[in-house]
Design an enzyme around this catalytic site. Structure first.
Site, PDB file in Angstrom:
ATOM      1  CB  THR A  14      -0.905   0.004   1.234  1.00  0.00           C
ATOM      2  OG1 THR A  14      -0.097  -0.360   2.368  1.00  0.00           O
ATOM      3  CG2 THR A  14      -2.004  -1.015   1.100  1.00  0.00           C
ATOM      4  NE  ARG A  36      -3.484  16.969   2.778  1.00  0.00           N
ATOM      5  CZ  ARG A  36      -3.279  17.882   3.729  1.00  0.00           C
ATOM      6  NH1 ARG A  36      -2.834  17.508   4.897  1.00  0.00           N
ATOM      7  NH2 ARG A  36      -3.536  19.144   3.496  1.00  0.00           N
ATOM      8  CG  ASN A  51       2.574   8.663  -2.666  1.00  0.00           C
ATOM      9  OD1 ASN A  51       2.446   9.407  -3.639  1.00  0.00           O
ATOM     10  ND2 ASN A  51       3.436   7.654  -2.636  1.00  0.00           N
ATOM     11  CD  GLN A  58      -3.671   0.274  -2.074  1.00  0.00           C
ATOM     12  OE1 GLN A  58      -4.617  -0.344  -1.591  1.00  0.00           O
ATOM     13  NE2 GLN A  58      -2.537  -0.305  -2.399  1.00  0.00           N
ATOM     14  N   GLY A  82      -7.560   6.773   4.955  1.00  0.00           N
ATOM     15  CA  GLY A  82      -7.203   5.417   4.512  1.00  0.00           C
ATOM     16  C   GLY A  82      -7.930   5.058   3.230  1.00  0.00           C
ATOM     17  CD  GLU A 137      -9.946  -2.618   3.721  1.00  0.00           C
ATOM     18  OE1 GLU A 137      -8.880  -2.557   4.331  1.00  0.00           O
ATOM     19  OE2 GLU A 137     -10.433  -3.677   3.341  1.00  0.00           O
TER      20      GLU A 137
END
Lengths: 182, 739
Positions: free
Chosen positions: B468, B624, B627, B634, B699, B702
């Site tokens: 990740t 936010r 990266n 992802q 995050g 998912e």
């Protein structure tokens, strides 16, 4: 290739090959798989094992310049041949191969486990004049290399960048991966 | 003051700091590690799924070249079950120990582990072990092949209002059942363990998403002080959830190393990995919706059943997102589990919720058609301005912007909603859309940072980078807060002896880890300030609070001195900072969730029976992106996995005996390069969620997967007029339904 048909399965036989440009002799059992010899005997872990059945492409190496699944190849078949693994792709001074560099810049990976296989397939494909340069042809040609992280879009962009780079042009920022919305 | 409102490194597209290792083959994943005197383990899998091991003949195998030992139920060191507690950090994936007894619960269950000098010898001997079984004929092959209801889990249920009465009163109702077949993670690197005993200390290299959890569980299993166990995982060939918690192969390998007194490495063959090391369990979900004629939702009931194994109770809670999804006064969810004869299921990317979002968002599409409403409008009409489940305001919710922006870029307004109304040559085009959502979680975390005299910064945390990009965002964080360039930050992750960090799971790693790293940076800076403001120091007499961190050094009003110079001036090699961070009072004030929208175009060519996903346009609201380069990757990767869930992926168990029939990377179909849509257009909205943490990040692992499956299913309905309520929608189903 030598004839090992009368050889005892438990005894080893020497195989001489050129591995990443260096001459190598290794004693292997006649049924030893190239992938396992690379990873375990020669401790070159860059070539990955993902299925052992020629289904995923993670173990792709070059044998006499041709991309092959090393899990489907007996080590003894490589007698006298040139084998290149991911460890042998960058320049001796550490400078990355254009495909490696493009993978870095395009983030053409996540976990990195399929990456050596993707890169070895891509470098062989870029040298293969039978394969057209359009996106669809590249996708078809690369479909033997599974990326479960799903970085396919960036892998394609990286390959096309590297193609431009290797032809001496500026990397074409194709519409595929250039837009940045962040 | 919030330092993160205008960052210069955080939020920038940053190539991975571990990239060169991965690109040159030097990364060192568990399976390719070597230690002196190492042996190879190779498990012997049960060939039945339900019954008893009646005899095990290991004599021939034991006599084969290179074989050192063979573990099985009569030859195994004393082992203990882990307490299996999330709260105490010793959760395991399967509570049953390897070789506990002769009972066979699933196809592939280990009946022996051969240990030999070489990999080839171990494999050959494993094939020579003769196991005989008494197969029992009442194996349960799949939830979807039975009408059994399963066990109701009261603690998983929830409700508000009176959904039953509201359903009875509703002007328009829907009552449908949605299913998803079991899936395999098929992470590229199979599970691998290298176990080495040094005296009474156990050192384990494992491909794991949780070094701390595995350390704790191994300590319980082998009755060792936690301090005498070390688990290391520097590079992980992903996991998607099936490497969160320890599996029996790791115990068997460590037990073998203990028994023979030499290090042992076991890499699961792909077939065994798919059989024994986790799967997304099949799900069956009944959705009942009630609505007014204007589209106002008045009742939502979501009743789910998922599979577990007969040796553990894994719960894939499907309804988790449903109570918060729409502004509806009457909502109820329930959850059941049904034991089947499979290896124990485990979390797989967006566990539970991705399945639940599929059922709910497919049902909402059906409701929109029943109401003759645009499905985007129906969603906006029932928009939850606050979290209807907790009653709390959202910390930040931009779902409406996601829906509108993605619709716009997709060209949704050009849609002709008529079935099969849109064609391009031989292909019938279908448009479908769905919302995406995933909870935003955060855990306590510790980290350590050093400022070093060579000008570098060192940052360490006992979490992992499973692909990740955690190495990179930790480096970005240290760089942002010190002004030292990213390439001068050394990051160490993946060792259980490091300050305790989180599992790499649940999209929680970023929000959990970075605040602790930031605290450690500030502590290290304070340590340096303490030295340099002493009477003999470089900034003697300056108030430490007046010293600013800038460009890799400290600055007063009249001078700037780099960390390296300061440390050298004081003959100090490094200063050390410790940091910890945890969720706080904000959890009582706000609800935290990420949101998104996927718009999908499918093309169905009836002449050659081909269905493909040709275009995906998505907008994702995760606060936010630390990266954006890796964050977009992802989401794009999750969309690829969603295409698998939608039209390709299915673990097939033999209905007669519950044996898994497609435990390989060819017969279990996942998306390859050629399956990629021509267009994948992912937009990451940039609304930093500072109520969640100082970085504003929620995050991203998912969320991209949720919503893809229903968007595809809805598009297939638009193209074909057939409502397929079981994923994947494979070609054979299309041919059967459409001729």
């Amino acid at each position: 290739m030598k004839d090992y048909s009368e050889h005892s399965p438990d005894a080893t036989v020497p195989v001489h090959l050129t591995l990443n440009g260096e001459p190598v002799s290794v004693d292997v059992t006649p049924n030893a798989i190239l992938l396992d010899v690379l990873r375990e005997q020669l401790q070159l872990g860059g070539t990955k094992k993902g299925c052992d059945h020629g289904q995923c492409g993670a173990c792709t190496v070059h044998v006499d310049g041709i991309a092959m699944n090393s899990c489907l190849r007996l080590a003894v078949m490589c007698e006298g041949q040139e084998v290149t693994t991911i460890e042998g792709l960058a320049e001796a001074d550490g400078r990355l191969h254009p495909v490696q560099q493009a993978f870095l810049e395009r983030d053409a990976y996540q976990c990195g486990y399929c990456t050596p296989g993707q890169i070895m397939s891509a470098t062989a494909m870029l040298d293969d004049e039978r394969i057209a340069s359009d996106d669809a042809a590249v996708r078809e040609a690369m479909s033997g290399n599974i990326c479960r992280c799903g970085a396919y879009r960036n892998i394609l962009a990286a390959i096309q960048d590297a193609r431009q780079q290797m032809q001496g042009a500026d990397p074409a920022r194709s519409d595929l991966a250039s837009e940045v919305r962040s | 003051m919030n330092e993160m409102t205008d960052p210069t490194v955080i939020g920038q597209r940053t190539p991975r700091v571990d990239g060169e290792y991965k690109l040159t083959g030097r990364a060192g994943y568990t399976g390719e590690l070597h230690v002196e005197d190492m042996l190879y383990g190779y498990p012997v899998p049960a060939t039945i799924a339900h019954g008893v091991l009646t005899s095990l003949d290991v004599d021939a195998a034991r006599g084969m070249p290179g074989v050192v030992d063979i573990l099985h139920h009569r030859r195994v060191p004393k082992l203990y079950r882990s307490p299996n507690s999330m709260g105490h950090g010793d959760q395991v994936s399967e509570i049953r120990l390897p070789f506990e007894d002769e009972r066979i619960h699933y196809h592939g269950q280990y009946v022996a582990l051969v240990v030999a000098e070489t990999f080839d010898q171990a494999r050959a001997a494993a094939h020579a072990v003769v196991a005989r079984y008494r197969q029992e004929d009442d194996a349960r092959p799949s939830l979807l092949l039975t009408d059994a209801e399963g066990d109701l889990l009261e603690e998983e249920g929830d409700s508000r209002g009176d959904p039953d009465a509201a359903f009875e009163r509703a002007a328009v109702t829907l009552d449908e059942t949605y299913c998803i077949e079991a899936e395999s993670h098929l992470q590229m690197e199979m599970h691998a363990t290298l176990a080495e005993w040094r005296g009474k200390r156990l050192i384990v290299h494992e491909s794991t998403q949780g070094v701390v959890y595995q350390r704790n569980a191994l300590a319980r299993t082998f009755d060792l002080p936690q301090e005498d166990v070390e688990v290391i995982s520097h590079y992980i060939g992903s996991g998607f959830g099936n490497k969160l918690f320890m599996w029996p192969h790791a115990i068997a390998t460590a037990a073998a190393a203990q028994l023979v007194g030499r290090p042992v490495k076991t890499v699961l063959p792909r077939q065994q990995d798919m059989l024994t090391a986790g799967n997304r369990p099949a799900s069956r979900q009944r959705i009942r919706l009630g609505a007014e004629r204007d589209g106002t939702l008045t009742s939502i009931r979501h009743d789910s059943t998922t599979e577990t194994s007969t040796v553990d109770r894994y719960v894939d809670s499907c309804g988790g997102a449903t109570p918060s999804a729409y502004a509806c006064d009457n909502v109820a969810i329930s959850q059941r589990i049904l034991p089947v004869n499979h290896g124990t299921p485990c979390p797989m990317r967006a566990p539970g919720e991705v399945s639940g979002v599929y059922a709910l968002e497919a049902a909402i599409d059906e409701l929109a058609i029943a109401l003759a409403m645009d499905p985007v409008e129906l969603r906006l009409h029932n928009y939850a301005q606050h979290d209807p489940q907790s009653g709390l305001p959202w910390s930040s919710k931009q779902l409406d912007k996601c829906l509108r922006s993605a619709a716009d870029r997709f060209g949704w307004s050009q849609r002709d909603p008529g079935i099969g109304a849109m064609r391009d040559g031989d292909e019938i085009i279908g448009y479908g859309m769905a919302s995406a959502t995933w909870s935003a979680g955060r855990q306590p975390c510790e980290a350590r940072v050093e400022l070093r005299a060579d000008g570098s910064v060192f940052a360490a945390c006992g979490t992992q980078d499973i692909g990740t990009g955690t190495y990179t965002i930790v480096a970005q964080t240290a760089a942002e807060l010190t002004g030292v360039p990213v390439e001068r930050v050394d990051v160490k992750l993946g060792e259980s002896s490091l300050p305790a960090g989180p599992l790499s799971g649940g999209s929680m790693t970023t929000a959990t880890t970075l605040p602790a790293v930031a605290a450690a940076v500030r502590d290290a800076v304070d340590a340096l300030k303490e030295i340099v403001t002493k009477p003999e120091g470089a900034f003697a007499g300056v108030d430490p609070d007046a010293l600013q961190v800038r460009d890799g050094g400290l600055a007063s009003e009249d001078k700037h001195i780099s960390f390296a110079e300061l440390l050298a001036m004081h003959d100090v090699a490094s200063v050390n900072g410790k940091g910890q961070a945890a969720p706080g009072g904000e959890q009582e004030e706000y609800s935290f969730r990420s949101f998104g929208a996927h718009f999908v175009e499918v093309r169905w060519d009836p002449g050659i029976s081909r269905l493909r996903v040709s275009r995906v346009v998505s907008s994702i609201d995760v606060g936010r992106a630390i990266n954006p380069l890796a964050a977009r990757n992802q989401v794009e990767g999750a969309i690829v996995m969603g295409i698998g869930m939608g039209i390709l992926e299915k673990l097939e168990y033999d209905p007669r005996d519950a044996r898994l029939m497609n435990s390989n990377a060819s017969d279990y179909r996942v998306a390859v390069h050629a399956d990629m849509p021509e267009v994948v257009d992912v937009e990451l909205l940039d609304y930093p969620d500072f109520r969640f943490n100082e970085f504003g990040a929620r995050g991203i692992g998912e969320i991209g997967l949720t919503g893809v499956g229903p968007a595809i299913a809805n598009a297939v309905h638009h193209a074909t007029g057939k409502r397929f309520r079981t994923l994947p929608i494979t070609v054979d189903k299309l041919v059967e339904a459409l001729g």
